[in-house]
Design an enzyme around this catalytic site. Sequence first.
Site, short mmCIF file in Angstrom:
data_model
loop_
_atom_site.label_atom_id
_atom_site.label_comp_id
_atom_site.label_asym_id
_atom_site.label_seq_id
_atom_site.Cartn_x
_atom_site.Cartn_y
_atom_site.Cartn_z
N LYS A 71 61.34 8.62 51.43
CA LYS A 71 60.00 8.98 50.98
C LYS A 71 59.03 9.04 52.17
CE LYS A 71 56.62 9.64 47.95
NZ LYS A 71 55.40 9.17 48.58
N GLU A 117 55.26 16.52 54.45
CA GLU A 117 54.09 16.95 53.66
C GLU A 117 52.86 17.09 54.56
OE1 GLU A 117 51.43 14.24 50.93
OE2 GLU A 117 53.33 14.68 49.91
N ASN A 163 56.86 12.32 53.17
CA ASN A 163 55.42 12.38 53.36
C ASN A 163 55.04 12.89 54.74
OD1 ASN A 163 55.40 11.22 50.80
ND2 ASN A 163 53.70 9.86 51.29
N GLY A 208 52.50 12.23 42.00
CA GLY A 208 51.08 12.08 41.82
C GLY A 208 50.65 12.13 40.36
#
Length: 301
Positions: A164, A171, A168, A114
């Site tokens: 990825k 996450e 996520n 980010g």
Amino acid sequence: MEIGLIGLGKMGGNMRTRLRNAGHTVVGFDRDPGLSDAASLAEMVDRLPAPKVVWVMVPAGGPTRDTVHELGELLSEGDVVVDGGNSRWTDDLAHAEHLRGKGIGYVDCGVSGGVWGLQNGYALMYGGDAADIAKVQPAFDALKPEGDFGAVHAGAVGAGHFSKMVHNGIEYAIMQAYAEGWELLEKVDLVDNVTEVFRSWREGTVIRSWLLDLLVSALDEDPGLVGIEGFAADSGEGRWTVEAGIDNGVPTPAITAALYARFVSQQDDSPAMKAIAAMRNQFGGHAVKTSPPPGGDANPG
């Protein structure tokens, strides 16, 4: 090394800076001429030495596909395209196949970090042939965090974005757990200072994490998160993770519940979603929905 970088927005612009800070030459291209180093995609490619490496940071789906196809007409055998956006891993297979017929290599790279990536480095998960990876390795080394971890050659083409995607999904579930805990602590008339409880967890507990740090930071900035609407968007990767679990017969109840909670937030204001929205804004600069100020308009998120 010398590298082309397409897409110089929030992530791409910071990545260009980090690469240059490491001594690499970056020729960037963006539709915004105020950000771009080259007047056109063709000019950017022409300014790179062979074998040319071009890193793509544009929105997933059509924009990435169109960019990859345009690069296929501009690059030559032995060159490499890196997709560092949030593409679905199945798209990587199609992109790689399209370029393979022209002798152009393809690497997919999931990027996490980010707005903090410029300072702290980006976690990188990449997939592709070893020979193509080697051509990009100096850029990976410059972008990754310092230390032994933070970057991995995850496997063949598609493995980077698949990794990825799962990252996520995890996450989603972790943020949902923090958010539900925050709502429960705020709900009971027993705990005097919820923010300080969360702050105490930052040391010595098994649930300490960077996301916890960011939630505490958000609560310091806006106690009670009164300025944030309980709305959290889903980027697509949470959905893709759940779909991959279904396709492979792997149950993902925590990730699925977190995804569905975001769907609920998009219909009704949710206290827990205030915390989700706050954390997303802290680590990624994602827009949050806010109440309209007197005489003004609300941020639509």
